[in-house]
Design a protein around this motif. Structure first.
Motif, PDB file in Angstrom:
ATOM      1  N   VAL A 138       0.862  -1.184   0.000  1.00 27.31           N
ATOM      2  CA  VAL A 138       0.000   0.000   0.000  1.00 27.31           C
ATOM      3  C   VAL A 138       0.898   1.234   0.000  1.00 27.31           C
ATOM      4  CG1 VAL A 138      -1.781   1.276   1.266  1.00 27.31           C
ATOM      5  CG2 VAL A 138      -1.812  -1.225   1.250  1.00 27.31           C
ATOM      6  N   PRO A 139       0.839   2.060  -1.047  1.00 31.64           N
ATOM      7  CA  PRO A 139       1.733   3.217  -1.127  1.00 31.64           C
ATOM      8  C   PRO A 139       1.469   4.225  -0.008  1.00 31.64           C
ATOM      9  CG  PRO A 139       0.540   2.885  -3.195  1.00 31.64           C
ATOM     10  CD  PRO A 139      -0.073   1.971  -2.190  1.00 31.64           C
ATOM     11  N   GLU A 140       2.510   4.901   0.392  1.00 25.14           N
ATOM     12  CA  GLU A 140       2.420   5.989   1.365  1.00 25.14           C
ATOM     13  C   GLU A 140       1.430   7.042   0.861  1.00 25.14           C
ATOM     14  OE1 GLU A 140       5.073   7.748   4.682  1.00 25.14           O
ATOM     15  OE2 GLU A 140       5.695   6.132   3.366  1.00 25.14           O
ATOM     16  N   GLY A 141       0.641   7.584   1.769  1.00 23.53           N
ATOM     17  CA  GLY A 141      -0.283   8.657   1.384  1.00 23.53           C
ATOM     18  C   GLY A 141      -1.601   8.157   0.813  1.00 23.53           C
ATOM     19  N   GLN A 142      -1.766   6.830   0.774  1.00 22.88           N
ATOM     20  CA  GLN A 142      -3.010   6.266   0.244  1.00 22.88           C
ATOM     21  C   GLN A 142      -3.729   5.506   1.347  1.00 22.88           C
ATOM     22  OE1 GLN A 142      -3.686   5.653  -3.576  1.00 22.88           O
ATOM     23  NE2 GLN A 142      -2.400   7.454  -3.736  1.00 22.88           N
ATOM     24  N   GLU A 143      -5.071   5.503   1.261  1.00 23.77           N
ATOM     25  CA  GLU A 143      -5.860   4.678   2.165  1.00 23.77           C
ATOM     26  C   GLU A 143      -6.341   3.445   1.415  1.00 23.77           C
ATOM     27  OE1 GLU A 143      -7.680   7.850   5.377  1.00 23.77           O
ATOM     28  OE2 GLU A 143      -8.630   7.723   3.428  1.00 23.77           O
ATOM     29  N   LEU A 144      -6.434   2.323   2.158  1.00 22.63           N
ATOM     30  CA  LEU A 144      -6.969   1.098   1.589  1.00 22.63           C
ATOM     31  C   LEU A 144      -8.496   1.186   1.643  1.00 22.63           C
ATOM     32  CD1 LEU A 144      -5.739  -1.553   0.555  1.00 22.63           C
ATOM     33  CD2 LEU A 144      -5.898  -2.436   2.881  1.00 22.63           C
ATOM     34  N   VAL A 145      -9.159   0.950   0.523  1.00 21.58           N
ATOM     35  CA  VAL A 145     -10.619   1.021   0.442  1.00 21.58           C
ATOM     36  C   VAL A 145     -11.101  -0.420   0.228  1.00 21.58           C
ATOM     37  CG1 VAL A 145     -12.563   2.076  -0.772  1.00 21.58           C
ATOM     38  CG2 VAL A 145     -10.367   3.274  -0.674  1.00 21.58           C
ATOM     39  N   VAL A 146     -11.965  -0.920   1.112  1.00 20.73           N
ATOM     40  CA  VAL A 146     -12.283  -2.348   1.142  1.00 20.73           C
ATOM     41  C   VAL A 146     -13.786  -2.560   1.030  1.00 20.73           C
ATOM     42  CG1 VAL A 146     -12.026  -4.484   2.465  1.00 20.73           C
ATOM     43  CG2 VAL A 146     -10.309  -2.674   2.690  1.00 20.73           C
ATOM     44  N   ALA A 147     -14.215  -3.471   0.170  1.00 16.66           N
ATOM     45  CA  ALA A 147     -15.642  -3.786   0.048  1.00 16.66           C
ATOM     46  C   ALA A 147     -15.802  -5.268  -0.302  1.00 16.66           C
ATOM     47  CB  ALA A 147     -16.289  -2.923  -1.038  1.00 16.66           C
ATOM     48  N   ALA A 148     -16.981  -5.817  -0.038  1.00 19.16           N
ATOM     49  CA  ALA A 148     -17.270  -7.201  -0.411  1.00 19.16           C
ATOM     50  C   ALA A 148     -18.712  -7.293  -0.861  1.00 19.16           C
ATOM     51  CB  ALA A 148     -17.029  -8.130   0.773  1.00 19.16           C
ATOM     52  N   ASP A 149     -18.940  -8.063  -1.887  1.00 13.33           N
ATOM     53  CA  ASP A 149     -20.284  -8.306  -2.397  1.00 13.33           C
ATOM     54  C   ASP A 149     -20.332  -9.737  -2.913  1.00 13.33           C
ATOM     55  OD1 ASP A 149     -22.494  -6.624  -2.312  1.00 13.33           O
ATOM     56  OD2 ASP A 149     -21.629  -5.208  -3.743  1.00 13.33           O
ATOM     57  N   SER A 150     -21.370 -10.459  -2.525  1.00 17.42           N
ATOM     58  CA  SER A 150     -21.538 -11.828  -3.032  1.00 17.42           C
ATOM     59  C   SER A 150     -22.674 -11.843  -4.028  1.00 17.42           C
ATOM     60  CB  SER A 150     -21.939 -12.785  -1.901  1.00 17.42           C
ATOM     61  OG  SER A 150     -21.025 -12.698  -0.850  1.00 17.42           O
ATOM     62  N   ILE A 151     -22.610 -12.743  -4.979  1.00 18.49           N
ATOM     63  CA  ILE A 151     -23.796 -12.996  -5.795  1.00 18.49           C
ATOM     64  C   ILE A 151     -24.167 -14.477  -5.667  1.00 18.49           C
ATOM     65  CG2 ILE A 151     -23.445 -11.021  -7.339  1.00 18.49           C
ATOM     66  CD1 ILE A 151     -22.523 -12.944  -9.509  1.00 18.49           C
ATOM     67  N   VAL A 152     -25.452 -14.703  -5.481  1.00 26.08           N
ATOM     68  CA  VAL A 152     -25.962 -16.020  -5.134  1.00 26.08           C
ATOM     69  C   VAL A 152     -26.915 -16.494  -6.230  1.00 26.08           C
ATOM     70  CG1 VAL A 152     -27.251 -17.316  -3.388  1.00 26.08           C
ATOM     71  CG2 VAL A 152     -25.796 -15.409  -2.688  1.00 26.08           C
ATOM     72  N   SER A 153     -26.703 -17.703  -6.673  1.00 23.61           N
ATOM     73  CA  SER A 153     -27.568 -18.290  -7.696  1.00 23.61           C
ATOM     74  C   SER A 153     -29.018 -18.320  -7.223  1.00 23.61           C
ATOM     75  CB  SER A 153     -27.083 -19.715  -7.995  1.00 23.61           C
ATOM     76  OG  SER A 153     -27.962 -20.340  -8.886  1.00 23.61           O
ATOM     77  N   GLY A 154     -29.938 -17.868  -8.086  1.00 27.73           N
ATOM     78  CA  GLY A 154     -31.359 -17.879  -7.739  1.00 27.73           C
ATOM     79  C   GLY A 154     -31.797 -16.646  -6.963  1.00 27.73           C
ATOM     80  N   VAL A 155     -30.825 -15.854  -6.458  1.00 29.61           N
ATOM     81  CA  VAL A 155     -31.154 -14.611  -5.770  1.00 29.61           C
ATOM     82  C   VAL A 155     -30.739 -13.427  -6.634  1.00 29.61           C
ATOM     83  CG1 VAL A 155     -30.791 -13.203  -3.709  1.00 29.61           C
ATOM     84  CG2 VAL A 155     -30.868 -15.699  -3.512  1.00 29.61           C
ATOM     85  N   HIS A 156     -29.466 -13.434  -7.056  1.00 28.55           N
ATOM     86  CA  HIS A 156     -28.933 -12.325  -7.860  1.00 28.55           C
ATOM     87  C   HIS A 156     -28.901 -12.624  -9.349  1.00 28.55           C
ATOM     88  CE1 HIS A 156     -27.131 -11.693  -3.833  1.00 28.55           C
ATOM     89  NE2 HIS A 156     -27.490 -10.452  -4.084  1.00 28.55           N
ATOM     90  N   PHE A 157     -28.979 -13.884  -9.709  1.00 31.82           N
ATOM     91  CA  PHE A 157     -28.965 -14.238 -11.123  1.00 31.82           C
ATOM     92  C   PHE A 157     -29.611 -15.614 -11.280  1.00 31.82           C
ATOM     93  CE2 PHE A 157     -25.066 -15.796  -9.208  1.00 31.82           C
ATOM     94  CZ  PHE A 157     -24.953 -17.098  -9.700  1.00 31.82           C
ATOM     95  N   PRO A 158     -30.225 -15.864 -12.466  1.00 29.48           N
ATOM     96  CA  PRO A 158     -30.800 -17.184 -12.707  1.00 29.48           C
ATOM     97  C   PRO A 158     -29.685 -18.224 -12.821  1.00 29.48           C
ATOM     98  CG  PRO A 158     -31.337 -15.631 -14.509  1.00 29.48           C
ATOM     99  CD  PRO A 158     -30.410 -14.929 -13.590  1.00 29.48           C
ATOM    100  N   ALA A 159     -29.929 -19.413 -12.307  1.00 30.20           N
ATOM    101  CA  ALA A 159     -28.902 -20.452 -12.228  1.00 30.20           C
ATOM    102  C   ALA A 159     -28.316 -20.796 -13.592  1.00 30.20           C
ATOM    103  CB  ALA A 159     -29.491 -21.702 -11.579  1.00 30.20           C
ATOM    104  N   ASP A 160     -29.112 -20.598 -14.659  1.00 29.55           N
ATOM    105  CA  ASP A 160     -28.611 -20.977 -15.982  1.00 29.55           C
ATOM    106  C   ASP A 160     -27.986 -19.809 -16.758  1.00 29.55           C
ATOM    107  OD1 ASP A 160     -30.882 -19.536 -16.433  1.00 29.55           O
ATOM    108  OD2 ASP A 160     -31.826 -20.994 -17.782  1.00 29.55           O
ATOM    109  N   LEU A 161     -27.699 -18.709 -16.064  1.00 34.24           N
ATOM    110  CA  LEU A 161     -27.006 -17.594 -16.722  1.00 34.24           C
ATOM    111  C   LEU A 161     -25.651 -18.113 -17.233  1.00 34.24           C
ATOM    112  CD1 LEU A 161     -27.573 -14.461 -17.008  1.00 34.24           C
ATOM    113  CD2 LEU A 161     -25.898 -14.154 -15.175  1.00 34.24           C
ATOM    114  N   PRO A 162     -25.219 -17.677 -18.432  1.00 33.56           N
ATOM    115  CA  PRO A 162     -23.915 -18.135 -18.922  1.00 33.56           C
ATOM    116  C   PRO A 162     -22.810 -17.873 -17.896  1.00 33.56           C
ATOM    117  CG  PRO A 162     -25.064 -16.917 -20.641  1.00 33.56           C
ATOM    118  CD  PRO A 162     -25.898 -16.802 -19.389  1.00 33.56           C
ATOM    119  N   ALA A 163     -21.912 -18.859 -17.743  1.00 34.35           N
ATOM    120  CA  ALA A 163     -20.879 -18.768 -16.700  1.00 34.35           C
ATOM    121  C   ALA A 163     -20.010 -17.526 -16.862  1.00 34.35           C
ATOM    122  CB  ALA A 163     -20.028 -20.033 -16.715  1.00 34.35           C
TER     123      ALA A 163
END
Ligand code: ADP
Ligand code: MG
Length: 323
Positions: A36-61
């Motif tokens: 991590v370079p000097e003078g910079q802050e680390l910006v952290v995020a997480a997001d999950s995607i779940v089959s059947g909730v965020h996308f149809p199970a048969d969506l192209p991989a």
């Protein structure tokens, strides 16, 4: 042919360094090391995607891989951060080589575009679930929060809203009339949303607050306004709606998709009125759109107006636990 866990990590998830020279240790050890370079802050995020909730199970991989990273890049964009590294927690029902090749292809293509390196992760078996954690950088104090909007600021969007929601309806077979090229366009906006990372970087120092539209504009602007302890007034005739969306859903349906449909990953941000023109002249020559759609007001809540007249809409965004 099914693959073993370590074979599949080596084959599909070890080549994502994205040309970075700040990965001290990537995939293969107990944890990764990054500089991590000097003078910079680390910006952290997480997001999950779940089959059947965020996308149809048969969506192209390939689309599943692309979207899993795109939604996380979008969080970096909303913070005005430069994405740098990510980890991938993958839960798979089975290790199908063809599926994995397409999935990692979609994922690593977008990662390379944004010079975001895959530095580690976890692989388990179970119902399909893709968890990404992303790490980015912003100069100390420069990240854009949800909390800085002030009365009088203009509310702006980085692009058209509603397309992805309509695209998902097409995929689920519940769309009204979408056909031909409109159909393909809307599906593509769901499968391959464009994370507005470049826009986010240009918003640093100009936008007073920002959020990415994942749960629907009405809901997400409401979150921004609440975080800033202000309210907002939206001029519905100013909503950027694509011609394909209007042709497919009709004007009213398009507006409903635009207000309530999530998944577009455009940025909604606020800018002081006297800085709007400067910002527009920064964004547009670089090929980035900016649409002013309303104004921040002191009174809490989001109010919608159509041609100057208040309209009462019962709107909600996506809530995983609401009933
Ligand atoms: P550990 O047992 O220490 O948790 P793992 O066996 O789970 O390690 O993983 C071995 C290495 O492979 C680690 O460096 C981990 O970060 C990486 N890894 C595991 N799964 C993935 C994945 N899906 N994508 C990228 N790297 C992964
Ligand atoms: Mg592990």
């Amino acid at each position: 042919m099914a693959l073993g866990e370590f074979e599949l990590i080596g084959k599909f998830f070890s080549g994502g360094r994205a040309g970075r020279n700040d990965v001290v240790l990537g995939v293969g050890d107990d944890a990764a090391l990054v500089r991590v370079p000097e003078g910079q802050e680390l910006v952290v995020a997480a997001d999950s995607i779940v089959s059947g909730v965020h996308f149809p199970a048969d969506l192209p991989a390939a689309a599943i891989g692309y979207r899993a990273l795109a939604v996380n890049l979008s969080d970096m964009a909303a913070m005005g951060a430069a994405p740098a590294w990510f980890t991938l927690a993958l839960t798979l029902p089975s290790a199908e080589e063809q599926w994995l090749a397409e999935f990692s292809g979609g994922l690593l293509e977008l990662a390379a575009q944004h010079r975001c390196a895959l530095i580690g992760g976890d692989t388990t078996s179970g119902p399909l679930n893709i968890g990404v954690q992303i790490l980015g950088l912003a100069p100390t104090g420069a990240a854009i929060r949800r909390t800085g909007a002030r009365p009088g600021d203009l509310v702006c969007l980085s692009g058209a809203v509603g397309d992805a929601a309509a695209g998902l309806k097409v995929l689920l077979g519940t769309a009204r009339t979408a056909a031909g090229p409109d159909r393909a366009y809307l599906i593509d906006r769901f499968m391959r949303p464009t994370p507005r990372v470049a826009v986010g970087l240009l918003l640093r120092g100009a936008a007073t607050a920002a959020i990415d539209v994942s749960d629907g504009l009405f809901a997400d602007l409401g979150k921004l306004a609440a975080a800033s302890r202000v309210g907002a007034r939206l001029e519905l005739e100013r909503l950027p709606l694509s011609p394909a969306l209007i042709r497919s859903e009709g004007q009213e349906g398009a507006r409903a998709c635009g207000l309530q449909g999530g998944d577009d990953y455009e940025l909604c941000f606020t800018v002081p009125a006297d800085r709007y023109e400067d910002l527009r002249q920064t964004l547009q020559p670089r090929g980035h759109a900016i649409y002013p759609i309303g104004v921040i007001e002191a009174t809490p809540g989001v109010r919608c107006h159509l041609a100057g007249t208040p309209v009462d809409l019962e709107l909600t965004g996506y809530d995983h636990f609401a009933r």
